[in-house]
Design an enzyme around this catalytic site. Structure first.
Site, PDB file in Angstrom:
ATOM      1  N   SER A  83     -13.147  -4.836   1.748  1.00  0.00           N
ATOM      2  CA  SER A  83     -14.381  -3.552   1.567  1.00  0.00           C
ATOM      3  C   SER A  83     -16.404  -4.730   2.311  1.00  0.00           C
ATOM      4  CB  SER A  83     -14.683  -4.444  -0.129  1.00  0.00           C
ATOM      5  OG  SER A  83     -13.523  -3.298  -0.502  1.00  0.00           O
ATOM      6  N   PRO A  84     -16.362  -4.418   3.132  1.00  0.00           N
ATOM      7  CA  PRO A  84     -17.665  -5.034   4.232  1.00  0.00           C
ATOM      8  C   PRO A  84     -18.516  -3.619   3.575  1.00  0.00           C
ATOM      9  CG  PRO A  84     -16.211  -3.916   5.329  1.00  0.00           C
ATOM     10  CD  PRO A  84     -15.535  -3.837   4.596  1.00  0.00           C
ATOM     11  N   LEU A  85     -18.569  -2.977   3.525  1.00  0.00           N
ATOM     12  CA  LEU A  85     -19.387  -2.227   2.912  1.00  0.00           C
ATOM     13  C   LEU A  85     -19.224  -1.458   1.349  1.00  0.00           C
ATOM     14  CD1 LEU A  85     -19.043   0.786   5.322  1.00  0.00           C
ATOM     15  CD2 LEU A  85     -20.791  -1.320   5.688  1.00  0.00           C
ATOM     16  N   HIS A 118      -0.145 -11.972   0.704  1.00  0.00           N
ATOM     17  CA  HIS A 118      -1.217 -10.864   0.215  1.00  0.00           C
ATOM     18  C   HIS A 118      -1.926 -11.729  -0.841  1.00  0.00           C
ATOM     19  CE1 HIS A 118      -2.178  -6.619   0.095  1.00  0.00           C
ATOM     20  NE2 HIS A 118      -3.284  -7.045  -0.283  1.00  0.00           N
ATOM     21  N   GLY A 151     -25.882   3.789   1.178  1.00  0.00           N
ATOM     22  CA  GLY A 151     -26.602   4.701   1.109  1.00  0.00           C
ATOM     23  C   GLY A 151     -26.063   5.949   0.393  1.00  0.00           C
ATOM     24  N   TYR A 208       0.998  -1.127   0.269  1.00  0.00           N
ATOM     25  CA  TYR A 208      -0.078   0.124   0.145  1.00  0.00           C
ATOM     26  C   TYR A 208       0.885   1.583  -0.186  1.00  0.00           C
ATOM     27  CZ  TYR A 208      -4.486  -3.243   1.535  1.00  0.00           C
ATOM     28  OH  TYR A 208      -4.660  -4.199   1.717  1.00  0.00           O
ATOM     29  N   GLY A 226     -18.497   1.283  -0.432  1.00  0.00           N
ATOM     30  CA  GLY A 226     -18.622   2.443   0.218  1.00  0.00           C
ATOM     31  C   GLY A 226     -20.362   2.151  -0.417  1.00  0.00           C
ATOM     32  N   PHE A 227     -20.435   1.795  -1.042  1.00  0.00           N
ATOM     33  CA  PHE A 227     -22.021   1.302  -1.919  1.00  0.00           C
ATOM     34  C   PHE A 227     -22.962   1.233  -1.208  1.00  0.00           C
ATOM     35  CE2 PHE A 227     -25.647  -1.317  -3.423  1.00  0.00           C
ATOM     36  CZ  PHE A 227     -25.809  -0.043  -4.414  1.00  0.00           C
TER      37      PHE A 227
END
Length: 330
Positions: free
Chosen positions: A195-197, A116, A204, A56, A200-201
């Site tokens: 990316s549990p969300l 990784h 909402g 990163y 960001g999608f």
């Protein structure tokens, strides 16, 4: 819900913090002083499990994490990752990488050290053996894999027991529920969703006409195309409905759902905004029943996700190391 959770022998905050976005994938890098302050604020909020990787920003992210947490090192758990591209002297390669990460993180040990990505022709069994050696030496407390299938998990675990598997998983991307998550439960391996969300999608808050920087992964992810955002609105409608019932936000429902459903899961949502970081941790206050989870699952079974995560491309790899992709061919 409980504030701490065990992944194998490692006790961590039930929700961890993904630090990657300060260095890559979500637009321009955050100024170092601001990033360090924000990571430290995450600790003050209650996060103790921090996730980074050598790649990163080409080490930049590990350096930020090290500076932010150096004086609370004994109170936090740090996970980082490395890659191996050659079968020549694997132990020497990994030892050099580990030592470099330890130096950047300003620590004498790493709590969770991931491979990784696996590569078909690279000797996974030898990597697993070396990880076991590092554990015996006290350089790492446990090791893990990322984005792997059940067969790969079994191969590695047979050599040196795995602490965790990290892969993309969310209320929208649920493929790992078929075999990987059940296998991890069976083998006492933690499952750590990145990316549990859904980038960001699932908050909402995504606008269908939003334009993202060329250094932002959302500029190349199919699910953020205007047409797919419109088609995927039923996911947001479902989350809004449950969130209203529980006096919570869609993001909190997304996190609470996976934590309630799977007792070996520790999600690592990422954000660069303190208010979002606090909101995500607030998911631990959301009380979902088994009946609530079943209701959500029943509704999810009726939905189709448009714009699934595509195989990792050269564009994504360039973004991870902090390079601009403007002008690159698809």
């Amino acid at each position: 819900m409980e504030a701490v959770r065990k992944i194998r022998d490692l006790e961590v905050s039930t929700i961890g913090f993904g630090c990657m976005g300060f260095s890559c994938l979500y637009g321009d890098k955050t100024p170092d002083e601001e990033a360090i302050k924000t990571i430290r604020e995450a600790y003050n909020i209650g996060y103790t499990f921090f996730d980074t990787a050598e790649v990163y920003g080409k080490g930049h992210n590990e350096t930020l994490v090290g500076k932010a947490l150096k004086d609370v090192r004994d109170k936090v758990q740090i996970a980082t990752k490395m890659n191996c591209y050659s079968n020549e002297n694997i132990e020497g390669q990994l030892r050099e990488k580990l030592n470099n990460s330890l130096e950047r993180l300003q620590t004498s040990y790493i709590d969770l050290y991931y491979l990784h990505r696996t590569i078909d022709n690279i000797n996974l069994e030898e990597i697993a053996r070396v990880m076991g050696l590092f554990i015996k030496e006290g350089k790492i407390k446990g090791w893990g894999l990322s984005q792997v299938d059940a067969a790969t998990i079994k191969r590695a675990h047979a050599i040196t027991p795995l602490t965790a598997v990290q892969s993309e998983f969310s209320l929208a991307e649920r493929g790992y529920e078929k075999d990987v998550i059940p296998l991890c439960k069976e083998l006492n391996i933690g499952f750590v969703p990145f990316s549990p969300l859904a980038s960001g999608f699932l908050t909402g808050k995504v606008k269908k006409d939003e334009i993202y920087q060329s250094t932002d992964i959302r500029s190349i992810l199919a699910r953020f195309e205007k047409e797919n955002i419109e088609k995927n609105q039923p996911f947001i409608d479902l989350l809004n409905e449950v969130a209203k019932e529980k006096n919570a936000t869609p993001a909190q429902i997304s996190l609470a759902w996976m934590i309630k459903k799977h007792n070996n899961i520790v999600p690592i949502p990422a954000s660069r905004k303190v208010e979002r970081i606090s909101e995500n941790f607030g998911a631990l206050k959301v009380q979902l029943s088994d009946e609530d989870v079943k209701k959500i699952d029943d509704e999810l079974a009726k939905l189709t996700l448009y714009g699934d995560r595509e195989p990792e491309s050269d564009k994504i790899k360039m973004l991870i190391i902090g390079k601009n992709i403007k002008g690159m061919r698809a």
